[in-house]
Design an enzyme around this catalytic site. Structure first.
Site, PDB file in Angstrom:
ATOM      1  N   CYS A 123      -2.540   9.072   2.424  1.00 30.03           N
ATOM      2  CA  CYS A 123      -2.277   8.619   1.056  1.00 30.03           C
ATOM      3  C   CYS A 123      -3.471   8.928   0.168  1.00 30.03           C
ATOM      4  O   CYS A 123      -3.346   9.015  -1.043  1.00 30.03           O
ATOM      5  CB  CYS A 123      -1.976   7.132   1.046  1.00 30.03           C
ATOM      6  SG  CYS A 123      -3.262   6.184   1.865  1.00 30.03           S
ATOM      7  N   GLU A 183       0.886  -1.177   0.000  1.00 29.70           N
ATOM      8  CA  GLU A 183       0.000   0.000   0.000  1.00 29.70           C
ATOM      9  C   GLU A 183       0.913   1.213   0.000  1.00 29.70           C
ATOM     10  O   GLU A 183       1.477   1.576   1.036  1.00 29.70           O
ATOM     11  CB  GLU A 183      -0.891  -0.008   1.253  1.00 29.70           C
ATOM     12  CG  GLU A 183      -1.854  -1.190   1.332  1.00 29.70           C
ATOM     13  CD  GLU A 183      -2.970  -1.115   0.311  1.00 29.70           C
ATOM     14  OE1 GLU A 183      -3.185  -0.041  -0.270  1.00 29.70           O
ATOM     15  OE2 GLU A 183      -3.614  -2.153   0.077  1.00 29.70           O
TER      16      GLU A 183
HETATM   17  P1  NAP Z   1       8.118   5.343   4.720  1.00 33.40           P
HETATM   18  O1  NAP Z   1       9.240   6.266   4.938  1.00 33.40           O
HETATM   19  O2  NAP Z   1       8.099   4.526   3.481  1.00 33.40           O
HETATM   20  O3  NAP Z   1       8.088   4.396   6.011  1.00 33.40           O
HETATM   21  C1  NAP Z   1       7.099   3.411   6.173  1.00 33.40           C
HETATM   22  C2  NAP Z   1       7.650   2.303   7.028  1.00 33.40           C
HETATM   23  O4  NAP Z   1       8.749   1.685   6.364  1.00 33.40           O
HETATM   24  C3  NAP Z   1       8.171   2.749   8.382  1.00 33.40           C
HETATM   25  O5  NAP Z   1       7.886   1.762   9.334  1.00 33.40           O
HETATM   26  C4  NAP Z   1       9.664   2.861   8.138  1.00 33.40           C
HETATM   27  O6  NAP Z   1      10.437   2.698   9.296  1.00 33.40           O
HETATM   28  C5  NAP Z   1       9.885   1.696   7.208  1.00 33.40           C
HETATM   29  N1  NAP Z   1      11.086   1.835   6.396  1.00 33.40           N
HETATM   30  C6  NAP Z   1      11.695   2.963   5.981  1.00 33.40           C
HETATM   31  N2  NAP Z   1      12.787   2.661   5.247  1.00 33.40           N
HETATM   32  C7  NAP Z   1      12.868   1.318   5.208  1.00 33.40           C
HETATM   33  C8  NAP Z   1      13.769   0.388   4.601  1.00 33.40           C
HETATM   34  N3  NAP Z   1      14.804   0.798   3.871  1.00 33.40           N
HETATM   35  N4  NAP Z   1      13.549  -0.923   4.768  1.00 33.40           N
HETATM   36  C9  NAP Z   1      12.502  -1.334   5.495  1.00 33.40           C
HETATM   37  N5  NAP Z   1      11.611  -0.531   6.086  1.00 33.40           N
HETATM   38  C10 NAP Z   1      11.790   0.786   5.940  1.00 33.40           C
HETATM   39  O7  NAP Z   1       6.705   6.087   4.774  1.00 33.40           O
HETATM   40  P2  NAP Z   1       6.179   7.141   5.846  1.00 33.40           P
HETATM   41  O8  NAP Z   1       6.862   8.423   5.590  1.00 33.40           O
HETATM   42  O9  NAP Z   1       6.216   6.550   7.208  1.00 33.40           O
HETATM   43  O10 NAP Z   1       4.632   7.223   5.434  1.00 33.40           O
HETATM   44  C11 NAP Z   1       4.167   8.050   4.438  1.00 33.40           C
HETATM   45  C12 NAP Z   1       3.960   7.282   3.143  1.00 33.40           C
HETATM   46  O11 NAP Z   1       3.067   6.199   3.368  1.00 33.40           O
HETATM   47  C13 NAP Z   1       3.289   8.130   2.087  1.00 33.40           C
HETATM   48  O12 NAP Z   1       3.908   7.905   0.840  1.00 33.40           O
HETATM   49  C14 NAP Z   1       1.856   7.611   2.073  1.00 33.40           C
HETATM   50  O13 NAP Z   1       1.166   7.809   0.862  1.00 33.40           O
HETATM   51  C15 NAP Z   1       2.066   6.175   2.360  1.00 33.40           C
HETATM   52  N6  NAP Z   1       0.825   5.574   2.848  1.00 33.40           N
HETATM   53  C16 NAP Z   1       0.137   4.753   2.004  1.00 33.40           C
HETATM   54  C17 NAP Z   1      -1.069   4.211   2.399  1.00 33.40           C
HETATM   55  C18 NAP Z   1      -1.851   3.297   1.494  1.00 33.40           C
HETATM   56  O14 NAP Z   1      -2.735   2.618   1.987  1.00 33.40           O
HETATM   57  N7  NAP Z   1      -1.556   3.253   0.206  1.00 33.40           N
HETATM   58  C19 NAP Z   1      -1.560   4.489   3.681  1.00 33.40           C
HETATM   59  C20 NAP Z   1      -0.831   5.325   4.516  1.00 33.40           C
HETATM   60  C21 NAP Z   1       0.372   5.868   4.086  1.00 33.40           C
HETATM   61  P3  NAP Z   1      11.108   3.958  10.023  1.00 33.40           P
HETATM   62  O15 NAP Z   1       9.982   4.802  10.473  1.00 33.40           O
HETATM   63  O16 NAP Z   1      11.852   3.333  11.137  1.00 33.40           O
HETATM   64  O17 NAP Z   1      11.979   4.631   9.011  1.00 33.40           O
END
Ligand code: NAP
Length: 490
Positions: free
Chosen positions: A297, A263
């Protein structure tokens, strides 16, 4: 494993354990710097959570794997009853969860309460789905055998969640995984682990057996997730987060051919057609843009308004935005809370400046509040050229760029001119135009004359770079099931 005390109240200042393995809160093997949990309403650290690492991963998978068979074999009704109890507990503790969410995420109180209700509903919905894992039995066309199709729990599932909905993004994964019969390892975002800790503790009280739900909080997401995915016992990965990280994880999951549900990011268009009911469209826009402070999102990021309505639309939205109360979520009268962190504020400031350089005009807002914390005014930018940078990036804040159009074809073309394909909004009073938009807009979800679309009973997910698979509805459980075909002589 060294036991530490459980999180009796995750709001008590001090240090909290963030590693839950096989039913115990345990101390991470290596001493690492704790995660500082910042209150976005003040910018200050209000508590800390222990940070675990790669060396703790084998124990997590061991615990989940040892619970796997008995959990999968538990009667579906029994699993469903546990999920239903979790729903009841979460609703009963709604205020406690809302406070946690506000403290670590910064959102407005009303948003947090709404999130708790939405998050809890995944437990109730999948309590009901647990008993509906249908198979199939039919005679083969050749007549020689039966084709029996059954569904089986896939095995240990790794769940990774973002900070914007700390409760709902976790329950949207935990509930279907548990309903399917899978044990899970949850890794929440580093900014918002407290809600996840409280959820794990709630699930234990609801009757989830030891080892079925495990948790790791870490400041080493990349290393930890890579280590977990390199363990062949991890069979499913359910990720919600950015497209950028999703792409990395798909590559890492490929090594062990792990089933992936993704997602990812969105960049939703919001179309106001010439015949739209303007009041409805403005109401829907305020929800679609400012729900969760724009950190969603599903947020409407690219607003395409027919030129005949653009002036009135702007006037009405500006009036609504100016009337909003912005401030700390713990003051329940505030309608717009804080963004999660300083870098998010910087990013938004840069996008607004870029849109102005491209020719856009700030009709209202445009500034961060002159007070501690990460607050940004609700902002509308008009006359934005269709090639402006702000239309290409996921804004993730309370800022909306408006582009005007004169014909339906341009509106559809511009709306589809994005690698994102999560959701599209459209307002029209013409049913056949609405059906055409539903068909032609490139998105996994279309909101027609609606500002909110999320519903645990509906399939949530995107196309193109917005993801793979669906969460919620009857489909969500299939992310955690394998299909098995058995041939039996007739
Ligand atoms: P993110 O930076 O991608 O982080 C999401 C999760 O992934 C966090 O738990 C993060 O951990 C982890 N993560 C980061 N780098 C990683 C890596 N290299 N390997 C493994 N895990 C890793 O996203 P965010 O900034 O938290 O959230 C915002 C994004 O989520 C937006 O793009 C939004 O659109 C998307 N989103 C999508 C939906 C949907 O249903 N499509 C719903 C909600 C949000 P850390 O926090 O420890 O870095």
């Amino acid at each position: 494993m060294t036991e530490t005390s459980g999180p009796t109240s995750v709001l008590i200042p001090g240090r909290h354990p963030g590693l839950y393995i096989g039913g115990d809160w345990v101390t991470p093997k290596a001493r690492r710097k704790d995660l500082d949990i910042v209150d976005p309403a003040t910018g200050g650290v209000f508590t800390t959570v222990e940070s675990a690492g790669e060396e703790d991963c084998a124990a997590l998978v061991d615990a989940a794997e040892s619970a796997r068979r008995s959990w999968a074999e538990m009667p579906p009704r029994a699993r469903g009853e546990i999920l239903r109890t979790a729903w009841q507990l979460m609703i009963a503790e709604s205020e406690r969860f809302a406070e946690l969410i506000v403290r670590e995420n910064g959102k407005a109180w009303g948003e947090a309460v709404a999130e708790v209700a939405y998050a809890a509903e995944f437990f109730r919905w999948f309590a009901e789905e647990a008993v509906r894992c249908e198979g199939d039995m039919r005679r083969s066309p050749s007549g020689t055998n039966w084709i029996m199709v059954t569904r089986e729990a896939i095995g240990v599932a790794l769940l990774i969640t973002p900070w914007n909905y700390p409760a709902a993004m976790a329950t949207r994964k935990i509930a279907p995984a548990l309903a399917a019969g899978c044990p899970v390892i949850l890794k929440p975002a580093a900014e918002t682990p407290l809600t996840a800790i409280a959820l794990v503790e709630l699930l234990a009280r609801a009757g989830v057996p030891d080892g079925v739900v495990n948790l790791i909080t870490t400041d080493r997401a990349g290393e930890v997730v890579r280590t977990l995915l390199s363990d062949p016992r991890v069979r499913a990965l359910s990720f919600t987060g950015s497209t950028e990280v999703g792409r990395i994880l798909l590559a890492e999951a490929a090594r062990n051919i792990v089933k992936c549900s993704m997602e990812l990011g969105g960049n939703a268009p919001f179309l106001v057609m010439a015949d739209a009911d303007l009041e409805d469209a403005v109401e829907g826009f305020m929800l679609a843009k400012l729900r969760n402070g724009g950190s969603a999102c599903t947020a409407a990021n690219r607003v395409f308004v027919h030129s005949s309505l653009a002036g009135d639309f702007t006037e009405m939205v500006v009036e609504r935005m100016k009337g909003m109360r912005v401030g700390p979520g713990l003051d329940r009268a505030n309608e717009l809370g804080a963004l999660v962190s300083e870098p998010e504020i910087d990013k938004i400031r840069g996008l607004v400046a870029g849109a102005e350089r491209a020719g856009g005009q700030v009709a209202t807002g445009g500034l961060s509040l002159g007070r501690p914390g990460y607050f940004f005014e609700p902002t509308l930018i008009t006359n934005v050229p269709v090639d402006a940078e702000i239309l290409d990036v996921e804004i993730f804040g309370p800022v909306a760029p408006v582009v005007t159009f004169d014909d339906v074809e341009s509106a559809i073309r511009w709306a589809n001119d994005s690698q994102s394909g999560l959701i599209a909004y459209a307002y029209t009073r013409d049913l056949s135009l609405g059906m055409e938009l539903s068909r032609r807009l490139e998105a996994g979800m279309v909101a027609l004359n609606r500002g909110v679309i999320s519903d645990p009973a509906a399939p949530f997910g995107g196309i193109k770079h917005s993801g793979l698979g669906r969460e919620g509805s009857g489909e969500g459980i299939h992310e955690f099931l394998e299909t098995k075909y058995t041939a039996i002589p007739f």
